[in-house]
Design an enzyme around this catalytic site. Sequence first.
Site, mmCIF file in Angstrom:
data_model
loop_
_atom_site.group_PDB
_atom_site.id
_atom_site.type_symbol
_atom_site.label_atom_id
_atom_site.label_comp_id
_atom_site.label_asym_id
_atom_site.label_seq_id
_atom_site.Cartn_x
_atom_site.Cartn_y
_atom_site.Cartn_z
ATOM 1 N N LEU A 156 0.666 -0.978 0.512
ATOM 2 C CA LEU A 156 -0.283 -0.137 0.188
ATOM 3 C C LEU A 156 0.881 1.660 -0.430
ATOM 4 O O LEU A 156 2.139 1.061 0.646
ATOM 5 C CB LEU A 156 -0.802 0.144 1.522
ATOM 6 C CG LEU A 156 -2.123 -1.286 1.187
ATOM 7 C CD1 LEU A 156 -2.840 -0.787 2.678
ATOM 8 C CD2 LEU A 156 -3.080 -0.973 -0.255
ATOM 9 N N ASP A 157 0.379 2.080 -0.639
ATOM 10 C CA ASP A 157 1.189 3.391 -0.595
ATOM 11 C C ASP A 157 1.667 3.787 0.641
ATOM 12 O O ASP A 157 0.565 3.995 1.084
ATOM 13 C CB ASP A 157 0.424 4.672 -1.496
ATOM 14 C CG ASP A 157 0.590 3.775 -3.119
ATOM 15 O OD1 ASP A 157 1.529 3.154 -3.039
ATOM 16 O OD2 ASP A 157 -0.309 4.871 -3.828
ATOM 17 N N LYS A 158 2.038 5.005 0.935
ATOM 18 C CA LYS A 158 2.982 5.659 2.201
ATOM 19 C C LYS A 158 1.336 5.840 2.534
ATOM 20 O O LYS A 158 1.551 6.336 3.626
ATOM 21 C CB LYS A 158 4.206 6.178 2.547
ATOM 22 C CG LYS A 158 4.227 6.846 3.034
ATOM 23 C CD LYS A 158 5.707 7.742 2.703
ATOM 24 C CE LYS A 158 6.292 8.533 4.517
ATOM 25 N NZ LYS A 158 7.507 9.666 4.208
#
Length: 233
Positions: A101-103
């Site tokens: 998952l993106d930051k």
Amino acid sequence: MRLDKFLANAGIGTRKEVKKFVKQNLVTVNDELVKKPDIHINPEEDIVVFDEIPIEYEPVVYLMMNKPAGFISATEDDEHETVIDIVPEYMHMDLFPVGRLDKDTEGLLLLTNDGKFSHQLMNPKHKVPKKYYVEGDGHINEEAIGIFKNGIDLGDFTSSPSELEIIDDDVQSKAYVTIYEGKFHQVKRMFHSIDCEVTYLKRIQINNLNLDEELALGEYRHLLEEDFKLLGL
């Protein structure tokens, strides 16, 4: 296996903490009080009890996390905190995130040290659906449903057919989207292609497994037998 490693693997505490527990006479092996934390045991045969609770051997770990924003989906990074930093008691078990998952993305993230488990869920050939809740700046009209269903040319690749459910198509739009792959920034790029910039993104489901609503951001729990069935495994 050393007793202190066994208890640490079981989530009882760090090896330093386990040493204290042994001194406090809280650990027995085969009904005998343990005096040293570095004794060797057979985890599949010996009966280990901590504070009157039998401890089962767990060679592999499967965790569900409600990932908070600000952490990257990696095992280590020189500049940023990772999701592995959230589970320090399992640091020694070589866990890794299943997919990424993106930051700045929140929500359902699985952690394991089982490569086969990860492959079954993340290999695009298996087309495991992943559902996200999206908020964005910009209207989402009904035509977008067909655009997502047909796949979107994003330049370096064309997305597989996906399912878009519009919750609110006001200036601040809200929607659910289900994708069957997981390319870099894919959901954000798909919405950008219809002139809607994602401002908040949360994964809420993998296959039929929903994010546990009782998990606050940064909290996690072990997967249950029913969870594996919902994942299709």
